[in-house]
Design a protein around this motif. Structure first.
Motif, PDB file in Angstrom:
ATOM      1  N   ASN A 120       0.806  -1.225   0.000  1.00 12.98           N
ATOM      2  CA  ASN A 120       0.000   0.000   0.000  1.00 12.98           C
ATOM      3  C   ASN A 120       0.840   1.276   0.000  1.00 12.98           C
ATOM      4  OD1 ASN A 120      -3.063  -0.801   0.483  1.00 12.98           O
ATOM      5  ND2 ASN A 120      -1.812  -2.177   1.726  1.00 12.98           N
ATOM      6  N   HIS A 121       2.147   1.117  -0.181  1.00 11.07           N
ATOM      7  CA  HIS A 121       3.067   2.256  -0.219  1.00 11.07           C
ATOM      8  C   HIS A 121       2.887   3.143   1.017  1.00 11.07           C
ATOM      9  CE1 HIS A 121       4.875   5.902  -2.580  1.00 11.07           C
ATOM     10  NE2 HIS A 121       5.749   5.349  -1.745  1.00 11.07           N
ATOM     11  N   VAL A 122       3.062   2.545   2.163  1.00 15.23           N
ATOM     12  CA  VAL A 122       3.011   3.276   3.429  1.00 15.23           C
ATOM     13  C   VAL A 122       4.436   3.617   3.832  1.00 15.23           C
ATOM     14  CG1 VAL A 122       2.367   3.180   5.867  1.00 15.23           C
ATOM     15  CG2 VAL A 122       0.914   2.082   4.142  1.00 15.23           C
ATOM     16  N   ASN A 123       4.721   4.925   3.935  1.00  7.19           N
ATOM     17  CA  ASN A 123       6.070   5.373   4.273  1.00  7.19           C
ATOM     18  C   ASN A 123       5.962   6.704   5.002  1.00  7.19           C
ATOM     19  OD1 ASN A 123       8.716   6.842   3.882  1.00  7.19           O
ATOM     20  ND2 ASN A 123       9.250   4.875   2.926  1.00  7.19           N
ATOM     21  N   ALA A 124       6.257   6.697   6.286  1.00  7.39           N
ATOM     22  CA  ALA A 124       6.076   7.896   7.108  1.00  7.39           C
ATOM     23  C   ALA A 124       6.935   9.062   6.623  1.00  7.39           C
ATOM     24  CB  ALA A 124       6.389   7.577   8.564  1.00  7.39           C
TER      25      ALA A 124
END
Length: 505
Positions: free
Chosen positions: A342-346
């Motif tokens: 889901n392309h989660v990157n803080a």
């Protein structure tokens, strides 16, 4: 304009009648054809809930000056009902909570993410019975054989175990599971005893909090028996521990607010509760800012005042250190694949917010316009999300709680300055919870800030509402008004149980 209700002659028996009316209303609202076709179990639970509710009101009538005892009784009576009625692993993430609880029951304070034998994958070592429970997620015990199967201690491996949570949040559940294993009970008792001990600890901490605070005891009682709070406490979830510790910290703030000489040990407990709850939900470390609302003259001396405020930095430092650790192990679960797919990157999410002011403003406005979603999710139960919820309950409860917060006669009148500071602290926590979830759960550039946001994270913030909103509107009989509000609050807990039975049985 002051409205008079002095002549509102209410007897306790009319609260019982009011309670019965609510039960009938919710029963009619929730029952389906299949419930009417075979109603015996539903009728039996309805009678049980009515008896528990009536006893709770009777006990309150005898212990109006001991609200900590009232809270303990209500939470335990309704909570124990939920312990056994809530379907297997049906609370949000309960299967994963059960894995971590079992790991802690073996004496492991941290988790070992190891390569699974004869596999290229990694996971956590646990026992086979938890796999059996997981296979029956969402089912009531009557439809399974887990109540007949002995605990299977054979080794198995599970991919996720909430390794990012501190061990102490699973100690009560672990004690229950350990007892089930020592007594060689059937597999279902791993779940039931784990839930039961978690509930007992929640009820005990809440009771301690209400006993400690000299003011706002009744509002704390009402918040602590929110149906979702009892539902979480009567499960294997760590959220019961988080909610109760946050409430305890708030109780100590109220104690400081009214106490002329603050003791060092009480300051230690205050900050201890904040750190323990903050390690579970980092935005709640901001509860330490409540120390700025305490009158300066209540501190023992200027040195104590200075140290008390300096301790906020210690809370922050502990939170940063723990966040670094928890973030490093967060991906050691199903979340790792979720973040990648889901392309989660803080870091990327933060860079996008900083480089695009218009986008940032739109996301900030989401914090306000998504508020109805949060209200609705206060009555979301189970892993099934909206499939096991009630918009009727959430809407009616919002109306009830706002009326309560606005008109219930508080035993302390806070000035505008204190209310404003309380609002800012509450909003900071509210905003931080949403933004932390947005950074760590939402896809980069996501249009909504509600990814991974659940209303249970905000339960402790409800105690801020009467502090901020309360007004002198009525001339009242406080005893009668308290009975009415408690009756309605208990009706909502009962409605949650009725909802569970009609959907899951």
């Amino acid at each position: 304009m002051i409205l008079k209700i002095d002549n509102f002659n209410l007897k306790n028996k009319y609260c019982i009648l009011l309670y019965l009316v609510f039960l009938i209303f919710f029963t009619i609202s929730f029952f389906k054809y299949e419930n009417y076709a075979s109603p015996y179990f539903e009728i039996g639970i309805l009678i049980l809930v009515f008896i528990i509710g009536c006893f709770s009101l009777y006990y309150y009538g005898k212990n109006e000056n001991n609200l900590h005892k009232v809270a303990l009784i209500i939470i335990l009576l309704f909570g124990i009902t939920c312990v056994f009625l809530t379907p297997i692993d049906d609370v949000s993430d309960e299967q994963e909570h059960s894995i971590r609880s079992e790991i802690v029951s073996t004496g492991q304070l941290s988790t070992d993410y190891i390569q699974i034998p004869n596999s290229t994958e990694h996971g956590y070592k646990t026992i086979a019975s938890l796999t059996l429970l997981g296979e029956n997620t969402g089912s009531n015990v009557m439809k399974t054989d887990v109540d007949d199967s002995k605990i299977n201690l054979n080794t198995t491996y599970i991919s996720s175990a909430f390794s990012q949570n501190p061990f102490y949040s699973y100690l009560p559940q672990a004690i229950g599971m350990l007892l089930a294993k020592l007594l060689d009970l059937n597999a279902i008792w791993l779940l039931w005893l784990g839930r039961l001990f978690n509930l007992i600890v929640y009820a005990s901490i809440i009771s301690l909090a209400i006993r400690k605070t000299p003011i706002l005891k009744f509002p704390m009682l009402i918040v602590s028996i929110l149906p979702l709070a009892i539902y979480q406490a009567a499960s294997l979830s760590a959220d019961g521990m988080f909610i109760s510790l946050s409430m305890l910290a708030f109780a100590y703030f109220l104690y400081f607010y009214k106490t002329p000489k603050i003791k060092w040990v009480d300051l230690g407990i205050f900050y201890g509760a904040i750190i323990l709850s903050g390690l579970l939900k980092s935005p709640f470390l901001a509860l330490s800012l409540l120390i700025f609302l305490v009158p300066k003259q209540n501190f023992e001396n200027s040195t104590q005042n200075m140290i008390a405020k300096f301790a906020i930095l210690i809370c922050l430092a502990v939170g940063i250190v723990w966040s670094g650790y928890s973030t490093s192990v967060l991906a050691n679960s199903w979340r790792g694949d979720h973040f990648i797919s889901n392309h989660v990157n803080a870091k990327e999410q933060m860079n996008l917010l900083l480089s695009n002011p218009i986008f940032s403003i739109e996301r900030f406005s989401n914090v306000f316009n998504e508020f109805p979603v949060i209200i609705d999710r206060f009555f979301y139960f189970s892993n099934a999300g909206g499939a096991y919820s009630s918009r009727l309950l959430s809407s009616l409860y919002m109306i009830f709680f706002m009326i309560f917060a606005l008109i219930y006669p508080l035993d302390e009148r806070f000035n505008i300055k204190t209310k404003l500071k309380g609002f800012l602290i509450g909003f900071l926590i509210y905003f931080s919870v949403i933004m932390v979830q947005y950074l760590t759960w939402a896809s980069v550039g996501a249009e909504t800030v509600m990814n991974g946001v659940f209303s249970r994270y905000f339960i402790p913030l409800l105690i801020f509402v009467p502090l901020i909103l309360n007004r002198d509107i009525f001339e009242y009989d406080k005893e009668k008004l308290s009975f009415i509000f408690l009756t309605i609050a208990i009706s909502f807990i009962s409605a949650m149980i009725i909802l569970t039975v009609t959907i899951k049985y």
